[in-house]
Design an enzyme around this catalytic site. Structure first.
Site, mmCIF file in Angstrom:
data_model
loop_
_atom_site.group_PDB
_atom_site.id
_atom_site.type_symbol
_atom_site.label_atom_id
_atom_site.label_comp_id
_atom_site.label_asym_id
_atom_site.label_seq_id
_atom_site.Cartn_x
_atom_site.Cartn_y
_atom_site.Cartn_z
ATOM 1 N N GLU A 1 0.531 -1.357 0.167
ATOM 2 C CA GLU A 1 -0.109 0.100 -0.059
ATOM 3 C C GLU A 1 0.415 1.364 -0.457
ATOM 4 O O GLU A 1 1.557 1.582 0.801
ATOM 5 C CB GLU A 1 -1.080 -0.003 1.095
ATOM 6 C CG GLU A 1 -1.694 1.418 1.496
ATOM 7 C CD GLU A 1 -3.405 0.401 2.496
ATOM 8 O OE1 GLU A 1 -3.071 0.083 2.776
ATOM 9 O OE2 GLU A 1 -3.432 1.651 2.800
ATOM 10 N N LYS B 1 -6.589 -0.679 11.788
ATOM 11 C CA LYS B 1 -6.469 -1.032 10.870
ATOM 12 C C LYS B 1 -5.050 0.286 10.053
ATOM 13 O O LYS B 1 -3.898 -0.877 9.776
ATOM 14 C CB LYS B 1 -7.294 -0.932 9.468
ATOM 15 C CG LYS B 1 -6.716 -1.426 8.194
ATOM 16 C CD LYS B 1 -6.339 -0.821 7.305
ATOM 17 C CE LYS B 1 -5.816 -1.365 6.029
ATOM 18 N NZ LYS B 1 -4.863 -0.761 5.394
ATOM 19 N N ASP C 1 5.502 -14.277 11.467
ATOM 20 C CA ASP C 1 3.788 -14.337 11.579
ATOM 21 C C ASP C 1 2.342 -13.155 11.958
ATOM 22 O O ASP C 1 1.892 -13.301 13.026
ATOM 23 C CB ASP C 1 3.414 -15.327 12.233
ATOM 24 C CG ASP C 1 1.702 -15.730 12.291
ATOM 25 O OD1 ASP C 1 1.062 -15.380 11.831
ATOM 26 O OD2 ASP C 1 1.874 -17.481 13.154
ATOM 27 N N HIS D 1 -2.450 10.671 -0.112
ATOM 28 C CA HIS D 1 -1.984 9.040 -0.267
ATOM 29 C C HIS D 1 -3.030 9.047 -2.051
ATOM 30 O O HIS D 1 -1.418 7.868 -2.530
ATOM 31 C CB HIS D 1 -3.438 8.163 -0.058
ATOM 32 C CG HIS D 1 -4.005 6.672 -0.115
ATOM 33 N ND1 HIS D 1 -2.788 6.440 0.335
ATOM 34 C CD2 HIS D 1 -4.727 6.528 -1.176
ATOM 35 C CE1 HIS D 1 -3.458 4.920 0.065
ATOM 36 N NE2 HIS D 1 -3.811 4.859 -0.771
HETATM 37 C C1 MEV Z 1 -5.777 3.451 5.082
HETATM 38 O O1 MEV Z 1 -4.654 2.189 5.145
HETATM 39 C C2 MEV Z 1 -5.531 3.094 6.836
HETATM 40 C C3 MEV Z 1 -6.187 4.769 7.952
HETATM 41 O O2 MEV Z 1 -7.707 4.511 6.854
HETATM 42 C C4 MEV Z 1 -6.381 4.826 8.601
HETATM 43 C C5 MEV Z 1 -7.607 5.606 9.809
HETATM 44 O O3 MEV Z 1 -8.517 6.032 9.282
HETATM 45 O O4 MEV Z 1 -7.108 5.427 10.356
HETATM 46 C C6 MEV Z 1 -5.993 5.795 7.034
#
Ligand code: MEV
Length: 445
Positions: free
Chosen positions: A96, A280, A296, A394
């Protein structure tokens, strides 16, 4: 750094990970800078560069089953990290865009407050043995506890090397589930200090070794004998202080950025839908280090999310607050079962070099670095979300991948990406149009 039950101070060195303009170099130049940072030799750099059979088919064939090839991913280096006063370059393997840039950026912000500080518990894991059809389960529970020394001895006979290193099975607990969809069961927890191993194999062998004894003691039947991935006694922690001036932007005071980050955190603290995405973002920093070091990541993912729900409600793994001086302060604590010996960490040549670059001397130290990368990624995401939004940065970084996916060749990618960013139209269809346009111009010219 403090390791509970370890008392070692392991992050060493006197290097500078603040490499200005690193992102503007080409991969070969970056590799040379990485080599200069840590005195990696030519072989090490060759392994980091990848390709050319670094992970040979023969070796891959010994790692998993039915191998037909190897699969490559980009390996990036996150810069700027300062952990317990020592600079680190952090290898990250991930598909990513913006993760490596985000972590490096946040690590730079963190430097303004003295970098990251870490601690961890001893590397304690749990193995579970499920006992069913146990007559008089409460009575049996006591019988098992009375045989604890014998059971621990049997378990430790499975892994003499772990015991020699000061680890091994240390304790045993018995949990009674009076009711389950299949009826009552006893679950024995074997508490194992795994030292520098992730420990799955040692624990599973120990559980299998004590199961017949447990059957004998209880008159029941042992079914499952396996480690738990909820490694809530093997925790790594990171914390960071970011002064407002580090967060200041042209259009926003640092104090206002902090306010936005605190609201972003508050959202994750109360709402599981947001907490999942927030976490995430934390794992965005951790998984790439796990992959780079041959660990792992599914195990760590499973443990992290279960830990996030330990109160009965899924919530944020990190916390963000404002301290008395008005600084932004962040903490992260999560289960991080990693190893630096055994498994893919030993077999994959690039994983070996990643560990060498990180200069880690214990699994705890690697876990703490992972926690720092997770906290950094979280900070980068929250800052962007609280300010310009996530898409601007991004998509800018994503634009090259979109151009590539549209079929652009090496020489065309940067130009297409640049034009999409300028037009604020970073989309596959636009990439295809620009590519067609460029090729037409080139063929006419
Ligand atoms: C994207 O890979 C991760 C985010 O969605 C984390 C977040 O929203 O805090 C940008």
């Amino acid at each position: 750094m403090q390791h509970e039950g370890l008392n070692t101070n392991t992050i060493m060195g006197n290097k500078n990970s603040r490499i200005q303009g690193f992102y503007q170099l080409d991969p070969q130049q970056r590799l040379e800078r990485v080599g200069a940072f840590d005195g990696l030799n030519t072989d090490d750099l060759h392994r980091l560069r990848g390709g050319q059979g670094v992970l040979s088919l023969e070796r891959a064939d010994k790692m998993i089953e039915n191998v037909v090839g190897t699969f490559e991913l980009p390996l990036g280096i996150a810069t700027n990290f300062q952990i317990n006063g020592h600079d680190k370059l952090i290898p990250m393997v991930v598909e990513e865009p913006s993760i490596v840039a985000g972590a490096s950026y946040a690590a730079r912000l963190a430097r303004a407050g003295g970098g990251f500080r870490t601690s961890s518990t001893a590397p304690i894991m749990i193995g579970q043995v499920q006992l069913v059809h146990v007559p008089a389960p409460s009575f049996a529970q006591q019988l098992i506890l009375e045989q604890k020394s014998r059971l621990l001895e049997r378990a430790n006979a499975q892994s003499r090397s772990l015991v020699q290193l000061g680890g091994g099975a240390q304790e045993l607990e018995v949990h009674l589930f009076a009711d389950s969809p299949m009826g009552a069961m006893l679950v024995v927890h074997l508490i194992v200090d795994c030292r520098d191993a992730m420990g799955a194999n040692a624990i599973n062998s120990m559980c299998e070794a004590i199961a017949p004894m447990l059957e004998e003691i209880t008159g029941g039947r042992a079914y499952l004998r396996i480690l738990s991935n909820l490694t809530d006694r093997r925790l790594a922690r990171a914390r960071v202080v970011v002064p407002p001036h580090a967060l200041k932007r042209e259009d926003m005071r640092g104090e206002d950025v902090i306010e936005g980050i605190l609201w972003a955190y508050a959202f994750a603290a109360v709402d599981p839908y947001r907490a999942t995405t927030h976490n995430k973002g934390i794992m965005n920093g951790i998984d790439p280090v796990l992959i780079a070091t041959g660990n792992d990541w599914r195990a760590v993912e499973a443990g992290a999310h279960a830990y996030a729900a330990r109160s009965g409600r899924y919530t944020s793994l990190s916390t963000w607050e404002r301290d008395a001086q008005g600084n932004l302060v962040g903490t992260l604590e999560l289960p991080l079962a990693v190893g630096i010996v055994g498994g893919a960490t030993k077999v994959h040549p690039a994983a070996q070099t990643a560990l060498k670059l990180l200069d880690v001397r214990s699994a705890n130290e690697l876990a703490e670095i992972c926690a720092c990368a997770g906290l950094a990624s979280n900070l980068a995401a929250l800052r962007a979300l609280a300010c310009e939004g996530i898409q601007q940065g991004h998509m800018g970084l994503h634009s090259r991948q979109i151009a590539l996916a549209a079929g652009a060749q090496e020489a065309e990618i940067d130009e297409i990406a640049r034009r999409m960013v300028a037009e604020r139209q970073i989309k596959p269809a636009r990439a295809a149009e620009l590519l067609a346009e460029m090729r037409q111009v080139a063929s006419v010219g």
